[in-house]
Design a protein around this motif. Structure first.
Motif, short mmCIF file in Angstrom:
data_model
loop_
_atom_site.label_atom_id
_atom_site.label_comp_id
_atom_site.label_asym_id
_atom_site.label_seq_id
_atom_site.Cartn_x
_atom_site.Cartn_y
_atom_site.Cartn_z
N ASP A 181 0.83 -1.20 0.00
CA ASP A 181 0.00 0.00 0.00
C ASP A 181 0.87 1.25 0.00
O ASP A 181 2.01 1.25 0.47
CB ASP A 181 -0.91 0.01 1.23
N ASN B 248 -3.69 -3.77 -3.32
CA ASN B 248 -2.53 -2.88 -3.15
C ASN B 248 -2.98 -1.48 -3.58
O ASN B 248 -3.16 -1.21 -4.77
CB ASN B 248 -1.36 -3.34 -4.00
N TYR C 28 -3.72 5.20 -0.04
CA TYR C 28 -4.57 5.50 1.10
C TYR C 28 -4.02 6.72 1.81
O TYR C 28 -2.95 7.24 1.49
CB TYR C 28 -4.65 4.30 2.06
#
Length: 345
Positions: free
Chosen positions: A228, A250, A253
């Motif tokens: 991520d 994946n 964020y």
């Protein structure tokens, strides 16, 4: 004197005012130590055929120098020094088809003038380009970190360069990245270097994840392969030629920050502009359109909260569009919401 000298084990010392010079070639194989003292001149081409060759100046300031070209064959290794205080200055070209290793903190230093770095191997020590140096990387390579000094140049055009350390690029000179790909492929959390850097291609291939240290521009493909990516409150700008690719699970964020893309999209038909996942179809010309994608959870939705993705879409023409939107998301962004109950707000 045009011949080949090969040392297969032990130590070869060049003391102050001593020299090894052309023409011919100096070869090593097996376990060999080259002790190159300050004031010496190792001018011959060095070819490490096999085994591990340790190059060091064992006296202060622990900085060995190689003035000729260096070649490391497949399966062979050049080791810089014996601890973190050692460094190696190279004045010629380096071909690394094996490995360049060192203790943590050691440096491979490219001096002033033009150098070529090529091969298929990997380089563990921090790579430094001194003021006045020009380093042309002419093949794809795995590195740990680089330091591009003021007044120096590093050119990685058309190559894929992998970095294994966090915040691996210190850029105070000229960093040419045309048609290149820079891959973050460490095994622990990596911070993505952003200061004085424009990425051509950016690849995230670290299952432990990455985080941006500042705002940055990506001119070509931004690929999230493994791990991520924390936007960390920063703005990632995709150029009009840029595109985001992601693999399931994946994701980008962050409680703040977004990725943005702007170009003239005309009359779109199922257009996934910039690969951001907002797929647009319209019967009118939207013109220059800005699409921002963020991952902040939205509130005020009749008392509810959103999934971990939103879009701000701002076309130049924003009336009578008869537009259709497909809103894509990753399952990890559902924020605990049943996907069958989702609706647009």
């Amino acid at each position: 004197n045009t011949f080949v000298f090969t040392i297969i084990r032990g130590k070869f010392e060049v003391l102050a005012e001593g020299s090894v010079f052309n023409s011919g070639e100096f070869r090593t194989q097996g376990t060999v130590s080259l002790d190159l003292r300050s004031g010496s001149a190792f001018n011959s081409p060095l070819n490490i055929i096999s085994g591990i060759t340790t190059v060091a100046d064992i006296s202060s300031p622990y900085k060995a120098r190689l003035y000729g070209p260096v070649t490391i064959d497949n399966g062979a290794s050049l080791k810089i020094g014996y601890s973190l205080s050692y460094s190696l200055e190279v004045y010629g070209n380096v071909t690394n088809n094996g490995s360049i290793t060192s203790s943590t903190g050691a440096e491979l230093i490219f001096t002033s003038g033009a150098h070529t770095f090529q091969g298929t191997g990997f380089c563990v020590p921090n790579m430094v380009v001194l003021t006045g140096g020009i380093l042309n990387v002419t093949s794809s390579h795995n590195l740990s970190s680089v330091n591009i000094n003021t007044g120096s140049t590093m050119n990685i055009s058309n190559q894929t360069i992998g970095f294994s350390l966090t915040n691996p690029i210190t850029q105070n000179g000229t960093f040419t990245t045309t048609n290149s790909k820079i891959e973050y492929n460490g095994s622990s959390l990596q911070n993505i270097s952003t200061s004085n850097i424009i990425y051509s291609g950016l690849r995230i291939n670290n299952p432990a994840g990455t985080s941006f240290l500042g705002n940055v521009t990506v001119n070509d493909t931004f690929s999230v392969i493994q791990g991520d990516v924390n936007l960390n409150g920063k703005t990632i700008t995709l150029a009009s030629t840029g595109y985001l690719t992601e693999t399931p699970g994946n994701v980008l964020y962050g409680t703040a920050g977004f990725i943005t893309y702007t170009r003239n999209i005309g009359i779109p038909t199922a257009l996934n502009a910039g690969g951001l996942g907002a797929i647009l179809t319209a019967t009118s010309n939207l013109g220059v359109t800005e699409i921002n994608r963020g991952h902040t959870v939205q509130s005020g939705l009749n008392g509810g909260t959103s999934i971990k993705r939103y879009y701000d879409i701002t076309p130049a023409n924003n009336s009578g569009l008869n537009a259709n939107l497909v809103f894509k998301y990753d399952d990890t962004e559902l924020n605990g919401k049943p996907d069958t109950l989702l609706k647009l707000f």
